[in-house]
Scaffold this active site. Structure first.
Site, PDB file in Angstrom:
ATOM      1  N   CYS A   1      -0.417   4.151   2.075  1.00 42.58           N
ATOM      2  CA  CYS A   1      -0.194   4.006   3.518  1.00 42.58           C
ATOM      3  C   CYS A   1       1.267   4.264   3.873  1.00 42.58           C
ATOM      4  O   CYS A   1       1.560   4.898   4.886  1.00 42.58           O
ATOM      5  CB  CYS A   1      -0.540   2.594   3.984  1.00 42.58           C
ATOM      6  SG  CYS A   1      -2.038   1.911   3.283  1.00 42.58           S
ATOM      7  N   ASP A   2       2.180   3.746   3.074  1.00 39.37           N
ATOM      8  CA  ASP A   2       3.582   3.660   3.514  1.00 39.37           C
ATOM      9  C   ASP A   2       4.568   4.500   2.708  1.00 39.37           C
ATOM     10  O   ASP A   2       5.737   4.600   3.099  1.00 39.37           O
ATOM     11  CB  ASP A   2       4.038   2.188   3.465  1.00 39.37           C
ATOM     12  CG  ASP A   2       3.207   1.320   4.406  1.00 39.37           C
ATOM     13  OD1 ASP A   2       2.785   1.834   5.455  1.00 39.37           O
ATOM     14  OD2 ASP A   2       2.977   0.143   4.087  1.00 39.37           O
TER      15      ASP A   2
ATOM     16  N   CYS B   1       0.838  -1.205   0.000  1.00 42.68           N
ATOM     17  CA  CYS B   1       0.000   0.000   0.000  1.00 42.68           C
ATOM     18  C   CYS B   1       0.871   1.252   0.000  1.00 42.68           C
ATOM     19  O   CYS B   1       1.366   1.674   1.045  1.00 42.68           O
ATOM     20  CB  CYS B   1      -0.925   0.001   1.220  1.00 42.68           C
ATOM     21  SG  CYS B   1      -1.982   1.463   1.298  1.00 42.68           S
TER      22      CYS B   1
END
Ligand code: NAP
Length: 331
Positions: A144-145, A141
């Site tokens: 997200c990261d 992701c």
């Protein structure tokens, strides 16, 4: 039928899945006095359980670990009277009402309404070191990261729209992004391909596959193999992002609910599935946003829709204790 000695039970609302969608639905339903039962799945908690720092969930300015966020949501749902069955749904009958959910050792649940929030799982390459370094430089992701890869060099795997989108997003932070794709051509839409190809930070390795991930505690390199020549090479990168698709967790509902060609639940009016009284929430049908906060929002919507539906369909006075001989589970 269940292997359980647990008696059949009847509930107004059963929620299948315990990621942010299922748990938010439970919080709303419990606060509406529906005493929901959450069949949490094993392992429970969904994709947040394999996520380290969550920095984009509102309300946590310092960030929060994914599993801790799940625990807090679960406590919040329990506080208002949600009951949890830590088991998987093994079999369903959605043709008869109340609906039947076979949860194995935790028994048969008959429910007047159901929310399906079973999510989707990112596909992985299934390499031993990839799994070991998940959350330590390996991610599925970018949204997200990506933030954790400022000034670093990373690999993104895949040739579809997700890979182009993730690679392009990663260039906001990373120094360079190498897209590794197993075929000579991309399958992504032309516009997404062109955008990625125009980006000076993105380079491509075609007909190439990832064979290993290096690093003791975090990623220090990715080993790739050029498929036609068989030649191996180690790319000096600090991150590996997988964008090779997701698999919705809908197998148990196949034949009972309408699915699209990739197995995602088909819905109308946002949360309604093909069966009246069965609602969907989160990544099990949303393959576009796939965020904890958007899944939570969809869980809220599903609970409000289920609550309204239940108000329009009052519980009958007499309840069967089992489905009897005319029930025909769909799986
Ligand atoms: P996808 O279209 O199925 O593409 C997956 C990619 O991963 C393919 O290139 C595939 O290779 C590769 N792949 C699969 N398994 C692999 C493996 N084991 N090893 C190496 N490579 C592997 O999935 P997606 O990109 O996630 O897209 C899913 C859907 O969402 C699509 O309909 C897409 O259009 C849509 N989407 C749209 C947007 C947008 O419009 N903004 C953004 C993201 C996704 P092959 O090509 O060899 O099969």
């Amino acid at each position: 039928m269940a292997d359980s000695t647990m008696p059949d039970r009847h509930v107004r609302l059963a929620i299948v899945g315990s990621g942010p969608a299922g748990l938010t639905a439970a919080i709303y339903a419990a606060r509406a006095n529906l005493a929901p039962v959450v069949i949490s799945g094993v392992p429970s908690g969904g994709q947040l359980m394999i996520t380290t720092d969550v920095e984009n969930y509102p309300g946590f300015p310092e960030g929060i670990q994914g599993p801790e966020l799940v625990v807090k949501m679960r406590e919040q749902a329990a506080r208002f009277g949600t009951e949890f069955l830590d088991s998987n749904v093994r079999n369903v009958d959605l043709k008869h009402h109340p609906f039947m959910l076979d949860t194995g050792l935790t028994g048969i649940v008959h429910a007047d309404a159901v929310i399906v929030a079973t999510g989707a799982n990112a596909r992985w390459l299934e390499l031993a070191n990839e799994q070991r370094l998940r959350g330590h430089g390996v991610s599925a992701c970018a949204t997200c990261d990506g933030f954790f890869f400022k000034g670093k060099d990373v690999v993104a795997v895949g040739g579809g729209d997700s890979a182009m989108e993730e690679a392009t997003f990663l260039t906001k932070f990373a120094n360079s992004v190498t897209v590794v794709h197993r075929r000579p051509e991309l399958r992504a839409s032309r516009i997404m391909q062109d955008r990625a190809r125009r980006n000076p930070k993105i380079r491509f390795r075609f007909e190439t596959e990832v064979t290993d991930v290096l690093g003791a505690d975090s990623v220090s390199g990715v080993v790739v193999r050029h498929i036609p020549s068989g030649k191996h090479e180690t790319l000096d990168v600090q991150g590996l992002f997988l964008a090779i698709g997701h698999d919705p967790a809908t197998e148990v509902f196949r034949g009972a609910l309408e699915l699209d060609e990739k197995g995602y639940l088909l819905t109308t009016d946002i949360t309604r599935t093909s069966v009246d009284g069965v609602f969907a929430a989160g990544d099990v049908y949303d393959h576009r946003y796939r965020q904890a906060v958007s899944a939570a929002g969809l869980g809220c919507m599903a609970a409000l829709d289920a609550e309204k539906w239940l108000a329009e369909h009052p519980a009958p006075a007499h309840r069967p204790t089992s489905h009897g001989s005319d029930s025909s589970p769909t799986r």
